[in-house]
Write a protein that holds these residues in place. Structure first.
Motif, PDB file in Angstrom:
ATOM      1  N   LYS A  24       0.682  -1.487  -0.729  1.00 19.34           N
ATOM      2  CA  LYS A  24       0.193  -0.247  -0.392  1.00 19.34           C
ATOM      3  C   LYS A  24       0.529   1.438   0.282  1.00 19.34           C
ATOM      4  O   LYS A  24       2.210   1.299   0.297  1.00 19.34           O
ATOM      5  CB  LYS A  24      -0.926  -0.069   1.913  1.00 19.34           C
ATOM      6  CG  LYS A  24      -1.975  -1.058   1.662  1.00 19.34           C
ATOM      7  CD  LYS A  24      -2.818  -0.508   2.522  1.00 19.34           C
ATOM      8  CE  LYS A  24      -2.947  -1.809   3.190  1.00 19.34           C
ATOM      9  NZ  LYS A  24      -4.264  -1.298   4.384  1.00 19.34           N
ATOM     10  N   HIS A  25       0.370   2.069  -0.896  1.00 21.42           N
ATOM     11  CA  HIS A  25       1.405   3.482  -1.181  1.00 21.42           C
ATOM     12  C   HIS A  25       0.086   4.412  -0.407  1.00 21.42           C
ATOM     13  O   HIS A  25      -0.830   5.198  -0.781  1.00 21.42           O
ATOM     14  CB  HIS A  25       1.694   3.288  -1.933  1.00 21.42           C
ATOM     15  CG  HIS A  25       2.811   2.664  -2.806  1.00 21.42           C
ATOM     16  ND1 HIS A  25       3.804   2.924  -2.367  1.00 21.42           N
ATOM     17  CD2 HIS A  25       2.215   1.988  -3.800  1.00 21.42           C
ATOM     18  CE1 HIS A  25       4.527   1.654  -3.069  1.00 21.42           C
ATOM     19  NE2 HIS A  25       3.584   0.908  -3.826  1.00 21.42           N
ATOM     20  N   LEU A  26       1.068   5.700   0.951  1.00 22.12           N
ATOM     21  CA  LEU A  26       0.062   6.476   1.055  1.00 22.12           C
ATOM     22  C   LEU A  26       0.090   7.802  -0.127  1.00 22.12           C
ATOM     23  O   LEU A  26       1.019   8.123  -0.375  1.00 22.12           O
ATOM     24  CB  LEU A  26       1.210   7.315   2.141  1.00 22.12           C
ATOM     25  CG  LEU A  26       0.299   8.286   3.179  1.00 22.12           C
ATOM     26  CD1 LEU A  26      -1.297   7.593   3.941  1.00 22.12           C
ATOM     27  CD2 LEU A  26       0.838   8.950   4.272  1.00 22.12           C
ATOM     28  N   TYR A  36      -5.469   3.845   2.784  1.00 25.17           N
ATOM     29  CA  TYR A  36      -4.225   3.997   3.799  1.00 25.17           C
ATOM     30  C   TYR A  36      -3.792   2.974   4.432  1.00 25.17           C
ATOM     31  O   TYR A  36      -3.606   1.784   4.682  1.00 25.17           O
ATOM     32  CB  TYR A  36      -2.847   4.918   3.882  1.00 25.17           C
ATOM     33  CG  TYR A  36      -1.662   4.143   4.719  1.00 25.17           C
ATOM     34  CD1 TYR A  36      -0.942   3.378   2.869  1.00 25.17           C
ATOM     35  CD2 TYR A  36      -0.824   4.252   5.504  1.00 25.17           C
ATOM     36  CE1 TYR A  36       0.152   3.231   3.372  1.00 25.17           C
ATOM     37  CE2 TYR A  36      -0.255   3.488   5.480  1.00 25.17           C
ATOM     38  CZ  TYR A  36       0.472   3.260   5.085  1.00 25.17           C
ATOM     39  OH  TYR A  36       2.158   3.004   5.095  1.00 25.17           O
ATOM     40  N   THR A  37      -4.642   3.631   5.699  1.00 25.03           N
ATOM     41  CA  THR A  37      -4.631   2.718   7.293  1.00 25.03           C
ATOM     42  C   THR A  37      -6.697   2.007   6.928  1.00 25.03           C
ATOM     43  O   THR A  37      -6.335   0.864   8.205  1.00 25.03           O
ATOM     44  CB  THR A  37      -5.140   3.929   8.307  1.00 25.03           C
ATOM     45  OG1 THR A  37      -6.517   4.666   7.839  1.00 25.03           O
ATOM     46  CG2 THR A  37      -4.003   4.428   8.263  1.00 25.03           C
ATOM     47  N   SER A  54      -2.417   9.768  -6.137  1.00 25.31           N
ATOM     48  CA  SER A  54      -2.226   8.386  -6.772  1.00 25.31           C
ATOM     49  C   SER A  54      -2.989   8.117  -8.136  1.00 25.31           C
ATOM     50  O   SER A  54      -3.799   9.248  -9.556  1.00 25.31           O
ATOM     51  CB  SER A  54      -3.692   8.332  -5.724  1.00 25.31           C
ATOM     52  OG  SER A  54      -4.746   8.565  -5.271  1.00 25.31           O
TER      53      SER A  54
END
Length: 91
Positions: free
Chosen positions: A34-36, A55-56, A91
């Protein structure tokens, strides 16, 4: 200025602890990265809260409530929101 550094350190350590609790290092989730990043398609203002939410895995409403409460604490939320917007990629 020192409060901004402290707030950033608290935010970073909180995210690190959250990833540890969620088991990011477990063997079955090693392949998933996963990328923030900003999520402007689901965001209300700039997409920072939506990016943290994706993300979380937390509900975006909880993230927005946390940001709103941090604004009430000496305006730290405003500075952190702008800082997160400047640092996070789109994103």
């Amino acid at each position: 200025m020192i409060w901004l550094i402290r707030a950033g350190a608290y935010l970073f350590s909180g995210l690190t602890i959250w990833q540890f609790i969620q088991g990011a290092g477990a063997p079955e989730t090693v392949g998933i990265h996963k990328h923030l990043a900003l999520d402007q398609s689901h965001g209300m203002i700039l997409g920072v809260c939506a990016g943290f939410s994706s993300y979380t895995g937390l509900d975006v409403t909880l993230i927005r409530l946390a940001w709103a409460l941090s604004v009430l604490y000496r305006g730290a939320g405003i500075a952190l929101y702008i800082l997160a917007f400047l640092i996070m990629p789109v994103s």
